[in-house]
Design a protein around this motif. Structure first.
Motif, mmCIF file in Angstrom:
data_model
loop_
_atom_site.group_PDB
_atom_site.id
_atom_site.type_symbol
_atom_site.label_atom_id
_atom_site.label_comp_id
_atom_site.label_asym_id
_atom_site.label_seq_id
_atom_site.Cartn_x
_atom_site.Cartn_y
_atom_site.Cartn_z
ATOM 1 N N ILE A 78 0.849 -1.205 0.000
ATOM 2 C CA ILE A 78 0.000 0.000 0.000
ATOM 3 C C ILE A 78 0.881 1.250 0.000
ATOM 4 C CG2 ILE A 78 -1.673 1.346 1.354
ATOM 5 C CD1 ILE A 78 -2.707 -1.410 2.402
ATOM 6 N N SER A 79 1.902 1.244 0.864
ATOM 7 C CA SER A 79 2.733 2.448 0.962
ATOM 8 C C SER A 79 3.505 2.695 -0.332
ATOM 9 C CB SER A 79 3.677 2.358 2.153
ATOM 10 O OG SER A 79 4.550 1.287 1.958
ATOM 11 N N ALA A 80 3.847 1.627 -1.054
ATOM 12 C CA ALA A 80 4.577 1.794 -2.317
ATOM 13 C C ALA A 80 3.627 2.062 -3.482
ATOM 14 C CB ALA A 80 5.402 0.543 -2.587
ATOM 15 N N ARG A 81 2.307 2.019 -3.218
ATOM 16 C CA ARG A 81 1.296 2.199 -4.264
ATOM 17 C C ARG A 81 1.544 1.240 -5.436
ATOM 18 N NH1 ARG A 81 -0.781 4.786 -0.769
ATOM 19 N NH2 ARG A 81 -1.782 6.822 -0.887
ATOM 20 N N ASP A 82 1.897 -0.018 -5.074
ATOM 21 C CA ASP A 82 2.105 -1.039 -6.114
ATOM 22 C C ASP A 82 0.795 -1.340 -6.825
ATOM 23 O OD1 ASP A 82 4.722 -1.307 -5.627
ATOM 24 O OD2 ASP A 82 4.593 -3.170 -4.473
ATOM 25 N N ALA A 83 0.911 -2.013 -7.975
ATOM 26 C CA ALA A 83 -0.310 -2.386 -8.704
ATOM 27 C C ALA A 83 -1.193 -3.245 -7.801
ATOM 28 C CB ALA A 83 0.077 -3.167 -9.949
ATOM 29 N N GLY A 84 -2.478 -2.927 -7.767
ATOM 30 C CA GLY A 84 -3.416 -3.696 -6.945
ATOM 31 C C GLY A 84 -3.350 -3.341 -5.470
ATOM 32 N N TRP A 85 -2.801 -2.175 -5.135
ATOM 33 C CA TRP A 85 -2.689 -1.812 -3.704
ATOM 34 C C TRP A 85 -4.062 -1.646 -3.058
ATOM 35 C CZ3 TRP A 85 -4.686 2.680 -1.688
ATOM 36 C CH2 TRP A 85 -5.039 3.672 -2.603
ATOM 37 N N GLY A 86 -5.062 -1.333 -3.876
ATOM 38 C CA GLY A 86 -6.424 -1.192 -3.338
ATOM 39 C C GLY A 86 -6.922 -2.509 -2.735
ATOM 40 N N TYR A 87 -6.592 -3.609 -3.418
ATOM 41 C CA TYR A 87 -6.989 -4.921 -2.884
ATOM 42 C C TYR A 87 -6.253 -5.210 -1.584
ATOM 43 C CZ TYR A 87 -9.006 -5.493 -7.504
ATOM 44 O OH TYR A 87 -9.743 -5.319 -8.635
#
Lengths: 303, 234, 375
Positions: B60-69
């Motif tokens: 989440i902190s890195a805003r990686d792909a799929g961080w919303g999940y």
């Protein structure tokens, strides 16, 4: 519709989108569920020797025997195993055995309470702590199995409500696994029936006093359990078919001819109708797949 | 140094377990070790949960792909932990109504029970049920009678699939059930023979082989020859 | 649907698939509206009512009240202590602590209770719709459909369901392990008085058990794995677990899967069975059951041949040529039959699980069927 108009029927069938197969499977299973739900009809069942062995092992115990049943499954496998758990508890209730329920699967814990409430909840002759007890879950898998074989109260210091075993009347005299009259495992995998044979039953076999053991297992696990029958295991309910056979045996004992069997004791039997159509579809798919394969091979050889 | 000490620890507790199987007076030692093992297994679940939290928070902190999940996973995880630890909606034990946390954590109607009953159960069981579709698709595409071995596999699958449902009984109902010389040909009996004889032999042989393998690998751990479980020494 | 074979990354196919999904969703919503419009008849006789909702859960209130009593008792050291015990409040007695439990009832019982309350509002217990549980059934149904939507293609709704289950499952295992194992076996051992006062009032303890520090210490070292700097400390609990497991498995696998299974191979290969006689003939020597005897003997021989040939296949120290090669080939046939049987049983299991899920949708949610008389 097709982007290859000269393609043969079989070739087009070979390229059929898998979602059509999914749809066929959904209809093959959903249709019979509705049919059974509306008509209430089920197929007759004849018990195979392994299921009869499981039934007889519980049946031949004298009234009031101590039955340890391990609910080693979770809701993911309840479709197959819940009818077995219900059947075992129902059978023990009919034989007036004392039921000790436990689990080595954390998500199996609520299933114990629900099953006990469903089957013996309204029976005034069954009193908690005297005729049945819910020991709940303990972490450790084989570690717990090994420990119950040597020091049961150490493995389960209290029941699922937190009551110490010393205050539960039916726990008096239970010090180790061999103090029970039979062990039942309804299991979906690891840890389950196989590990109970290894860590629970086999040590009693070499000690000269074999603990009778009965398993209920998923379709995936059943073939792996077969070599244990009949020496290390008195019987096994294999997949939903085994559950349906066992249900019919217990129901025949519980109800007089012509009497209506409560729906909760026919769950597996109801499920045999979707099984029939699902299996038939599978056989059909394999046949069609092979017809396409051989037709393609012949065509390739001719060319 | 640390790896040697760890390997010695593994050997000692392992040998204690082996010894207690043969020397009953030493059972108390085995019981103690297994008791610690069981508590450690429970702590491993805490480690698993904490690790899940850490990995998803990093995502989440890195805003990686799929961080919303990941945010959904973390939220649901924390809610489950919160309602489970505080036993939200579960009443105290009737024998001790003054102790708020004395009740059954999984009491019907409680928040923890709700999450189990209406979130965890349906999703996990449907995930398992999905395989019914994929196994059908795979059977259509991959099950080909190309050689003797494949024919045997297919034939067995046919007999078992048909013999375990009522259609098998109907298909071979013309074979007299009371004539032992031919009744074995009925699909339901044939299915039983496959399980009791051929599957029994095949599985038993695998079982014997696996047991020898496990005994050998266990022995290597017990005498300290196998330390691969400790990772590399770098 | 042959277009669906086209690659899914094609934007045109993507748009078409999305349109199809919207159409399916619209049809599903229409069917749900139709289902609500048709309604269901619940209850029987004079209590029967038509209910347009579905997937609903009904509950009946069950008030609980408790009063306490203080009695004098002697502690283990002989001193006099006051012990407070609780019991259910008698009718008319004012409870010191009270709450209301809600027990699930069938829709039929709800319909009967509605009528009873209309006749005598004061005496009948309250039976009502449980909105949290009704929302639960709907949530479960939608999550079931969300997972099944993966059959169409991977999509955000499926991913959402997946994220939910990962979070709930991890939390669930952690909480159950905490309450069922860590509290009684760790907290109960190391801080028994506090555990008894706040968590487990029924706990029986003879005092602090300092041996509890061993698993606590190992557990702390295990948790060190979360930090890269001190994660190496985690090898000690790991070694403890692996060592214990190796010791356990070493003995039990030899005992149960090697010795016991080999022992079954020393059974007679020639089996003689006798026919069962009944009535007056029961005392006489029964004639041989030739079909049964030949069948049992053949089975015993086939099992022995099967085990030996599969073991020959697994034995790689000898080249699989000649007699060994022949035996190995027979072993492969046995294995193929074994795998075929496993496949058949696996299919059986998966279909049963699918049937259970569809039953949930048709029964608990849509109220299309009612095998157990719940609604």
């Amino acid at each position: 519709m097709s982007d290859r108009p000269n393609e043969s029927f079989l070739a087009r069938l070979d390229r059929i989108d898998r979602r059509w197969i999914f749809l066929m499977m959904a209809i093959a299973v959903a249709g019979p569920i509705i049919w059974v739900g509306v008509t209430g009809r089920t197929f007759p069942e004849t018990a195979t020797p392994a299921v009869q062995g499981a039934f007889d092992a519980i049946e031949r115990l004298p009234e009031g025997s101590k039955v340890l049943i391990s609910f080693d499954f979770d809701p993911a496998s309840a479709g197959e195993l819940q009818p077995m758990a219900t059947g075992f508890i129902h059978h023990c209730q009919l034989r007036k055995h004392r039921i000790y329920a436990m689990t080595l699967w954390a998500p199996g814990s609520p299933l114990i309470g629900a099953t006990l409430a469903d089957v013996i909840g309204s029976d005034p002759s069954y009193r908690y702590g005297e005729n049945f007890v819910d020991l709940g879950y303990q972490a450790g898998n084989e570690g717990v199995m090994k420990q119950v074989g040597v020091d049961f109260p150490k493995a389960f210091p209290n029941d699922s409500k937190g009551t110490p075993l010393a205050r539960i009347p039916m726990m008096q005299g239970i010090t180790r696994l061999s103090d029970f009259d039979i062990l039942i495992s309804v299991s979906a995998g690891y840890p389950g029936g196989k590990e109970w044979v290894q860590y629970g039953v086999s040590p009693t076999l070499t000690q000269g006093h074999r603990l009778p053991f009965v398993a209920g297992s998923t379709g995936v696990q059943t073939p792996q359990m077969i070599p244990y029958y009949p020496v290390q295991m008195s019987g096994i309910l294999g997949a939903i078919k085994g559950a349906a056979e066992y249900e019919s045996l217990v129901n025949a004992k519980a109800t007089a001819p012509g009497e209506t069997v409560p729906a909760k004791y026919q769950e597996a039997q109801r499920r045999m109708a979707p099984q029939l159509f699902g299996h038939s579809l599978m056989v059909g798919l394999i046949l069609v797949g092979n017809v396409i394969f051989f037709a393609g091979r012949r065509k390739g050889a001719a060319e | 140094m640390g790896r040697n000490a760890a390997a010695v620890l593994a050997s000692i507790v392992g040998l204690v377990m082996v010894l207690t199987a043969f020397a009953r007076p030493l059972e108390f030692l085995g019981t103690a070790v297994v008791d610690w093992f069981n508590v450690l297994a429970a702590i491993a679940f805490v480690l698993g949960g904490a690790n899940l939290l850490k990995m998803n928070l990093l995502k989440i902190s890195a805003r990686d792909a799929g961080w919303g999940y990941s945010a959904v996973t973390v939220s649901v995880f924390l809610i489950t932990i919160g309602v489970g630890l505080l036993k939200v909606g579960a009443h105290p034990d009737p024998l001790h109504p003054d102790v708020a946390l004395s009740g059954d954590k999984e009491a019907v109607g409680g928040a923890f029970w709700w999450l189990y009953e209406y979130a965890m159960s349906p999703i996990t069981s449907t995930l398992f049920a999905l395989l019914a579709f994929y196994v059908a698709s795979a059977a259509f595409r991959a099950f080909r009678a190309k050689n003797t071995a494949a024919i045997l596999l297919l034939g067995t699958a046919f007999v078992v699939l048909l013999g375990r449902v009522y259609v098998g009984v109907l298909l071979t109902s013309w074979i007299p059930a009371d004539n032992a010389w031919v009744s074995w040909l009925r699909l339901e009996n044939l299915s039983g023979i496959i399980m009791g004889v051929f599957n029994n032999a095949g599985t038993r042989a695998m079982m014997i082989g696996i047991a020898i393998g496990i005994a050998a690998t266990s022995l290597k751990i017990l005498v300290g020859l196998d330390r691969s479980y400790l990772g590399s020494s770098d | 649907m042959s277009q669906l074979n086209a690659p899914l990354h094609d934007p045109a196919v993507e748009r078409r698939a999305n349109r199809m999904m919207v159409v399916i969703l619209a049809i599903a919503c229409g069917l749900l509206a139709l289902r609500a419009l048709i309604g269901s008849s619940i209850g029987s006789g004079a209590d029967a009512v038509t209910e347009h909702g579905f997937g609903m859960v009904y509950v009946q209130e069950s008030p609980k009240g408790f009063v306490s009593e203080v009695a004098k008792d002697r502690a283990a050291d002989g001193t006099e202590v006051e012990v407070r015990t609780w019991k259910p409040a008698a009718p008319g007695q004012t409870p010191e602590i009270s709450w209301t439990e809600w027990n699930e009832v069938t829709a039929g019982e709800w319909a009967a209770a509605q009528r009873a309350r209309a006749d005598a509002p004061a005496s009948a217990p309250l039976v009502t719709v449980s909105w949290p549980r009704t929302a639960g059934v709907w949530f479960a149904a939608l999550m079931t459909l969300a997972v099944l939507s993966f059959l169409w293609r991977d999509n955000p709704v499926y991913k959402l369901a997946e994220s939910v289950v990962v979070g709930v499952s991890a939390g669930y295992w952690m909480i159950v392990a905490t309450w069922d194992t860590l509290v009684p076996k760790l907290a109960g051992a190391l801080v028994p008085a506090w555990t008894k006062a706040h968590l487990m009032p029924s706990l029986e303890s003879a005092g602090v058990d300092w041996w509890g520090l061993v698993p606590l210490g190992l557990g702390m070292l295990l948790l060190c794995r979360l930090s890269a700097r001190v994660s190496w400390l985690g090898i000690f609990p790991l070694a403890f677990v692996v060592g214990t497991f190796a010791g356990l498995r070493f003995v039990q696998n030899i005992e149960s899967d090697l010795l016991a299974q080999v022992a079954t191979m020393f059974e007679p290969l020639v089996v003689v069975k006798h026919q069962a006689l009944a009535g007056a003939d029961a005392a006489a020597t029964p004639p041989i059951d030739w079909a049964g005897s030949i069948g049992a003997s053949l089975s015993a021989v086939l099992i022995l041949v099967g085990v030996l040939s599969v073991l020959a296949y697994f034995f790689f120290s000898l080249e699989h040529t000649g007699a060994v090669g022949g035996a190995a080939r027979v072993g492969i046939w046995y294995l193929m039959i074994t795998f075929g049987a496993s496949f058949g049983f696996t299919v059986m299991g998966r279909i049963a699980l699918l049937a259970a899920r569809l039953e949930f949708l048709f029964d608990d949610w849509l109220w299309l069927i009612d095998p157990s008389g719940k609604h």
